[in-house]
Scaffold this motif. Structure first.
Motif, PDB file in Angstrom:
ATOM      1  N   GLU A  64      56.178  63.607   5.502  1.00  0.00           N
ATOM      2  CA  GLU A  64      57.360  62.888   5.943  1.00  0.00           C
ATOM      3  C   GLU A  64      57.403  61.746   7.007  1.00  0.00           C
ATOM      4  OE1 GLU A  64      60.073  66.391   6.159  1.00  0.00           O
ATOM      5  OE2 GLU A  64      61.798  65.329   5.252  1.00  0.00           O
ATOM      6  N   ASP A  92      59.446  65.973  -2.671  1.00  0.00           N
ATOM      7  CA  ASP A  92      60.992  66.059  -2.876  1.00  0.00           C
ATOM      8  C   ASP A  92      61.221  66.335  -4.181  1.00  0.00           C
ATOM      9  OD1 ASP A  92      63.540  65.393  -1.090  1.00  0.00           O
ATOM     10  OD2 ASP A  92      63.701  64.196  -3.126  1.00  0.00           O
ATOM     11  N   ARG A  99      57.773  61.493  -2.124  1.00  0.00           N
ATOM     12  CA  ARG A  99      58.869  61.412  -3.065  1.00  0.00           C
ATOM     13  C   ARG A  99      58.690  62.391  -4.254  1.00  0.00           C
ATOM     14  NH1 ARG A  99      61.808  61.362  -0.205  1.00  0.00           N
ATOM     15  NH2 ARG A  99      63.467  61.240  -1.948  1.00  0.00           N
ATOM     16  N   LYS A 109      55.670  68.467   1.992  1.00  0.00           N
ATOM     17  CA  LYS A 109      56.703  67.360   2.012  1.00  0.00           C
ATOM     18  C   LYS A 109      56.806  67.096   3.542  1.00  0.00           C
ATOM     19  CE  LYS A 109      61.099  65.903   1.285  1.00  0.00           C
ATOM     20  NZ  LYS A 109      62.550  66.162   1.384  1.00  0.00           N
ATOM     21  N   ASN A 116      63.664  69.931  -4.839  1.00  0.00           N
ATOM     22  CA  ASN A 116      65.119  69.674  -5.443  1.00  0.00           C
ATOM     23  C   ASN A 116      65.094  70.223  -6.762  1.00  0.00           C
ATOM     24  OD1 ASN A 116      65.771  68.412  -3.111  1.00  0.00           O
ATOM     25  ND2 ASN A 116      65.530  66.201  -3.825  1.00  0.00           N
TER      26      ASN A 116
END
Lengths: 299, 299, 299, 299
Positions: free
Chosen positions: C37, D180, D177, C33, D184
């Motif tokens: 980013e 992510d 994404r 990630k 999450n």
């Protein structure tokens, strides 16, 4: 189709008709242009919002070093300030729609009128024209201010565009720059007085001034060096504002009289000229005395 | 009137130290700065999209007139072209991250590498720095190319920023400019040959060339004036590409030998220098010979 | 296959605990990630210039067809207009800093106050929030206006942001939209009267109106159909302006008396509510009657 | 000039020709429109740079609260995810040039092809159309996923536009994404397992997870709750990628035979449909299996 013809002239080797590389290239180059022209569509529109003042501010690039190398006097070098102002005048005279310019130290701001439509208000045109004209003028007029002292290398200035929607915003912008002038000049005046007359090293002077307020600095100047800061040069304390002013010029014109004789006649005509002011532009007085600079907000 | 001094002289009332209005004003000026500083928020962010080539193109302002006034030779003035190239070199050497520049006539394009982070990729910084450095250099180096012929006034150049996301797009941009160079130079060569050697007026020459293709123009040159366009100067036909090249330099260094004696030694070291090319940059050959100019697309 | 468990179960080789590839993958995903980013830096800043009114205008997408398919009455469908206004109220109530909205036909404009700092004035936030809230409200409240008539598919609206630096500019924007409402409604009123009552085909009605001025259209309505356009519905002729107004509300509150008894008391409190106006907003009267909508220019 | 005529009809009072206010207004309104139309020039051009992927990402507004109020199951509500995907399909089908969409939780990203010229690549058109179509679809299709459970109020989504110049950049965006989503979902899975099955309060669960790495979270799930995270639903772990795929459809067509008889014939035709994938899109496999999604970089 285009090529054959060239080939008649350049391409014959003995009785053979040769299609030479050069021929191919020429026509393909011509055609190629339209093939490449799509790259134009990558340009973006940078039109400035209408009905806003367009401000271009220039700043000297590495001017600390530039000042050292050209022996600028401290804390202010009047030749250098004069050259900045001369270059700014050149910008005002060459470009269109500049209503006021304000400069101090190695920076100058140019304000274009809010209704300007110069170059369709494209931001890039405004800032590059200003940066370019100012820079070429700086070198061009160097001799007028520094005489035989040579310019060692071509200096650089960077620029930016900022928009201001209201007269209040614009005046606050100019006030911001003049307040900056005041703060820097007061600091520099004390700093260099401590060094040049007080015998402190730059490091000591810096230490001495750490955390002081304006009042403290004034006090140092006055009590230790008998200098009243308010008697210092307005040029240094207030910077330079350039505006357009009408001036009457008397010129001599040869005119024909009714009796066919000719005669020299004095004629007065009005011309706009750039005028420099070294005064407060934060308060209302300057703006009340020059009501034509700003346009009405509600237009 | 304003300051410190005032406080000592006008500010005492009996044994009380009064902070007079004048003093207040000074500090209000200092404080005012922070009051005005909100105007900074009107600056907009003009960061260039990442991973795109940043191209700045400069164009001479009113250079048609400038060329007339400075008696540039037609159709090409080698002094003027040399000065353009010299100024472009100055830009490449002073600014960062320029990988290639291409110029012709009164224009020059500068390509910054796609991964450049110079001035956080702010478009205004790129274009004004280029416009400024180029313009000041143009005046600074004038004498090197025009000798005693004086520069009559400071010239101006405008600039713009264009982004190109892929190597293909960037090469097509440069090809577009070189194709433009070819088309203009061919036209100008024929036009001025018709005028200078053919005895036509400019109007007649223009009329003669109306609607002609490249091939027609080559034919006129060859059949009427015995000129093979392809033998014309590469500088004029191809313009000027500037790139960085490593060059070996042999320098003499004084070294200490094991026996404590000293001796001069020849040392070869590599240095990057700007190199000028007058060649085709539309085809693949130039790019294959200089594979380091462009970065990989897929980064 | 990927994780913790794997390590315990599949990751042992003999007595060694091996960190299998699968395990690596999970953590690499987490680490990845941060590796990915960097793509955030490709977002551009779209902050709206300070001290300008921010206007978002929505337009229905393919609403001509949408109106046909849902049998909107001609020239105006009050259910559809009511639904537009209901959705616009939802936008005003849900989002912040909207001072006035104006709608007509299938469009609605929302004006945010010039000093708004909602979402740091990012244009994309303003326009997508408005487009989204309006669209979801349109479907949500459909039944309130169309009852059992079903909505056949989810409709679309596009939006844009425009900035206005002065009160004059903003009022001229709203005047522009209301003048547009007038012109369209007059045309549509005559057109559909010619078709519905005059028996013309749409093509004939169009032909009849070609080149006519407002006066001509009024005359047709009056002389042929005994309609005085000025008596037509204000909703249709003027569109809908929504503003915030304070309204007194009387509510019942239970209060404790000094003698410890409780009693119901009528309390009047002031609440802001969205109020709809169908009146002229081009002239000064509306603005004089609602002096709080606009902020002073010179702020 | 226009007015007089109206006045004949509306303006006569006795034998006097009165210029009534209404008349004045109408014609002035018509003329006014062109007087006001200058406000159009305040619109700015927001064309997206050519040859870049245009990504629009939507995010639910206050969806934490929205989820609470609509009793979304924790950590994932399949009805809500289904509705998001259904709305995203609607966006892909209604708008043009979307090549892939990726969604997770309350967000969805839509990627337009790099050569798209939809609405002249105006950023505002892309983001508002997406935000609008998605939002109206979300309400429209609510019932399909939530049945009789009512939607309490119209939800909002905000959007933004980001440009990516290369395939690598675009894939890294989508990887960002999906990484992510993974982070999450892993967190939420452990958090809600600790709360729902482990009996911890939310505060305790949060405390327990503070500072843990992915491996730690997997270990908690496995050792304490016998859950192998990798066996959890792909929909939850990978999110949803939507792409266009060709599908063969067999349809029955009635055809006329040479002998004039008619007959039903089975015809196979190919149609593009939106297809959902819940799989890794970070690695190369997905992209190798669907080579048509991305266009070549060097175009």
């Amino acid at each position: 189709m285009l090529i054959g013809r060239n080939c008649r002239f350049f391409g014959r080797v003995g009785s053979y008709l040769v299609k030479p590389l050069a021929c191919l290239f020429i026509s393909s180059s011509t055609m190629a242009k339209s093939k490449f022209e799509y790259v134009r569509n990558f340009e973006t529109d940078d039109t400035c919002l209408r009905n806003c003042y367009i401000v271009v501010r220039l700043d000297g690039r590495n001017f600390h070093k530039f000042a050292e190398q050209h022996n600028f006097t401290k804390p202010n070098d009047n030749r250098a300030l004069g050259l900045m102002t001369r270059s700014a005048c050149s910008v005002m005279e060459e470009l269109e729609d500049i209503i006021i310019a304000y400069g101090q130290s190695d920076e100058f701001s140019f304000v274009f009128k809010r209704t300007s439509n110069w170059f369709k208000r494209r931001a890039s045109k405004f800032m590059t024209h200003v940066a370019s004209q100012f820079s070429s003028s700086y070198v061009f007029y160097w001799k007028e201010f520094f005489g035989e002292q040579p310019l060692l290398y071509p200096p650089g200035f960077d620029g930016r565009v900022v928009l201001y929607p209201s007269n209040r915003n614009l005046r606050d912008y100019l006030s911001w720059r003049q307040a900056d002038c005041h703060i820097n000049n007061l600091y520099n005046t004390v700093f260099w007085t401590l060094v040049q007359r007080g015998g402190l090293t730059p490091a000591q002077a810096q230490e001495r001034l750490k955390g002081t307020f304006a009042a403290d600095k004034n006090e140092i100047l006055f009590s230790e060096f008998d200098i009243n800061y308010n008697n210092e040069s307005l040029l240094h304390r207030k910077g330079t504002a350039l505006i357009w002013e009408k001036q009457d010029e008397t010129v001599t014109k040869r005119m024909k009289l009714p009796n066919e004789e000719e005669k020299d006649v004095q004629v007065t005509r009005s011309r706009k000229k750039v005028q420099a002011y070294h005064c407060d532009i934060i308060g209302d007085q300057f703006w009340e005395e020059h009501p034509d600079i700003l346009e009405d907000d509600n237009c």
